[in-house]
Design a protein around this motif. Structure first.
Motif, mmCIF file in Angstrom:
data_model
loop_
_atom_site.group_PDB
_atom_site.id
_atom_site.type_symbol
_atom_site.label_atom_id
_atom_site.label_comp_id
_atom_site.label_asym_id
_atom_site.label_seq_id
_atom_site.Cartn_x
_atom_site.Cartn_y
_atom_site.Cartn_z
ATOM 1 N N GLY A 12 0.812 -1.216 0.000
ATOM 2 C CA GLY A 12 0.000 0.000 0.000
ATOM 3 C C GLY A 12 0.839 1.255 0.000
ATOM 4 N N GLU A 13 1.960 1.209 0.708
ATOM 5 C CA GLU A 13 2.858 2.369 0.748
ATOM 6 C C GLU A 13 3.512 2.600 -0.611
ATOM 7 N N ASP A 33 4.006 8.171 -5.566
ATOM 8 C CA ASP A 33 3.932 8.805 -6.881
ATOM 9 C C ASP A 33 4.977 9.888 -7.104
ATOM 10 N N LYS A 34 5.640 10.333 -6.053
ATOM 11 C CA LYS A 34 6.710 11.318 -6.214
ATOM 12 C C LYS A 34 7.891 10.711 -6.956
ATOM 13 N N MET A 50 5.084 4.050 -12.830
ATOM 14 C CA MET A 50 4.145 3.029 -13.300
ATOM 15 C C MET A 50 4.159 1.859 -12.330
ATOM 16 N N ILE A 51 2.966 1.331 -12.011
ATOM 17 C CA ILE A 51 2.833 0.137 -11.183
ATOM 18 C C ILE A 51 2.378 -1.020 -12.061
ATOM 19 N N ILE A 52 3.076 -2.156 -11.936
ATOM 20 C CA ILE A 52 2.712 -3.350 -12.696
ATOM 21 C C ILE A 52 2.498 -4.499 -11.713
ATOM 22 N N LYS A 93 -5.391 -1.372 -8.335
ATOM 23 C CA LYS A 93 -6.204 -0.453 -9.137
ATOM 24 C C LYS A 93 -6.965 0.528 -8.254
ATOM 25 N N GLU A 94 -7.461 0.043 -7.116
ATOM 26 C CA GLU A 94 -8.293 0.875 -6.251
ATOM 27 C C GLU A 94 -7.493 1.758 -5.303
ATOM 28 N N ASN A 95 -6.222 1.411 -5.030
ATOM 29 C CA ASN A 95 -5.470 2.116 -3.998
ATOM 30 C C ASN A 95 -4.271 2.895 -4.503
ATOM 31 N N SER A 96 -3.934 2.764 -5.772
ATOM 32 C CA SER A 96 -2.732 3.418 -6.278
ATOM 33 C C SER A 96 -2.986 4.855 -6.718
ATOM 34 N N THR A 97 -2.031 5.721 -6.413
ATOM 35 C CA THR A 97 -2.029 7.084 -6.957
ATOM 36 C C THR A 97 -1.109 7.165 -8.169
#
Length: 415
Positions: free
Chosen positions: A186-187, A192-193, A197-199, A211-215
């Motif tokens: 979650g951290e 995002d600083k 990209m998150i995979i 999908k629901e928790n990422s900035t």
């Protein structure tokens, strides 16, 4: 563990990687291959610890298969790593060039995405694949594997970082979150600083959570509920070989076949041959009522939800459908939009199927097992994306880049 520091180090490394030439990046990949080959015994020993811990924890055979990294598989992964060296480096490629009437020359130039955050489960080979593709495209990476692969991943990253230092690149180009506390996922999703990209590579729960928790933008994919539709003009013997390959070769992976749809016109003759072919190979047929009526004791009766399951085992869903339209309706309802195909000798029907199925990979008379970066000639893959932006299907090198506009003129000012 300080994720802010890891993120900052990754971002700094990404700036250096972005200006690293192809020769140096390829040298880094070869150094990693050499380092892995020199330490096969230690890597396999670490993986055996994970396997034993997995067995003690009651992991399924499918998960244990994904976890396994023996000498043979490691050699294959190293081979894929070296194949990335031979691939064209997309970074710096210019396209969509144009010269405007005012003399301004414009083009798009491929550049690295920056920092990739990759979250994955029981697939230690992913550690090497991600490192290779990220480095080749000038991206830094922050990796977070599952607790079931902790020993394998830690030793792999140790050797990757050692190789990077030997060629003069920052070892922080590839970092691993060593703490298995799930709170750190979650951290990472809020970093995002630093992360671009998150995979996520894992089950539906992981994908949904990201999908629901990422900035940070998230690439969704890797869940395979894959179908083949046996159309009435199919060559039965050739179809059975394809079905066997798609189901049996490696049932625990995302591109393995989950459901076979059979057109009603051929069901009475086709399904008994299917059972005779697959049952001796250990396949369990899970059939809806029409198919069950034909298969009898050779199949289990499907329960609610079975056709929306990624089996990851030798179970195969079987359903009789009236025609192409009903096959398409079933696929639209149950497919994860990963890999779906048709078995047919009618290429008019095949083209209708291709146009109507909304999946990342659509096949005609071909096993679904080909949806793979190595099989597609990409060398390796970072993921199989089932979404439409910004990449779709196996994600190789070009999919790990973005672009910037370049404008060049002879001292042009806007009037």
């Amino acid at each position: 563990m300080n994720l802010q520091q890891i993120g900052q180090q990754a971002k700094e490394a990404s700036y250096e990687l972005a200006i690293t030439d192809t020769t140096t990046k390829n040298a880094a990949l070869e150094a990693i291959a050499v380092e892995l080959e020199a330490n096969v015994a230690e890597i396999v020993a670490a993986n055996k610890k994970d396997i034993e811990a997995g067995k003690a924890a009651g992991l399924t055979d499918a998960l244990l298969d994904r976890l396994l990294l023996d000498e043979t598989r490691l050699a294959g992964v190293i081979g894929d790593l070296r194949s990335v060296i031979g691939l064209s480096d997309p970074v710096g490629e210019e396209f969509d060039s144009k010269l405007l009437e005012n003399g301004l020359k414009l083009c798009k130039r491929r550049v690295p995405v920056g920092v990739l955050g990759v979250i994955y489960e029981a697939r230690p080979n992913v550690t090497i694949d991600i490192a290779a593709l990220s480095l080749k495209t000038g991206n830094a990476s922050i990796l977070r594997g599952g607790k079931e692969t902790i020993n394998s991943n830690l030793v792999l990253v140790k050797f990757i970082q050692s190789a990077l230092e030997k060629v003069g690149l920052p070892k922080t180009s590839v970092q691993y979150i060593e703490n298995t506390d799930r709170a750190l996922v979650g951290e990472l999703l809020k970093l995002d600083k630093y992360v671009d990209m998150i995979i996520p590579r894992g089950n539906a729960g992981l994908q949904k959570f990201c999908k629901e928790n990422s900035t940070i933008p998230v690439i969704i994919g890797g869940i395979g509920i894959c179908h083949l539709f046996a159309e009435k003009t199919v060559n039965v013997e050739k179809a059975l070989a394809i079905i066997e390959n798609a189901k049996v070769q490696r049932p625990s992976v995302c591109n393995a076949l989950d459901t076979l749809l059979v057109e009603a016109d051929i069901a009475e003759s086709f399904l008994p041959k299917l059972a005779a072919h697959l049952l001796p190979l250990g396949v369990t047929l899970v059939a809806e009522e029409k198919a069950k009526a034909i298969l009898g004791d050779d199949a289990l009766l499907a329960q609610e939800g079975d056709f929306s399951r990624e089996w990851l085992s030798l179970n195969l869903g079987v359903k009789v459908v009236a025609n192409l339209h009903e096959a398409l309706m079933h696929i639209r309802e149950h497919s994860s939009e990963h890999s779906d195909g048709i078995l047919t000798n009618d290429f008019t029907v095949a083209n209708k199927f291709i146009n109507a199925v909304n999946s990342a990979a659509v096949y005609v008379n071909t096993s679904t097992r080909f949806t793979d970066g190595s099989q597609f000639g990409l060398g390796a893959e970072v993921a199989v994306s089932t979404q439409k932006l910004h990449a779709r299907g196996p994600m190789g090198l070009p999919e790990l880049t973005t672009y910037k506009w370049i404008g060049i003129s002879d001292n042009l000012i806007r009037s």
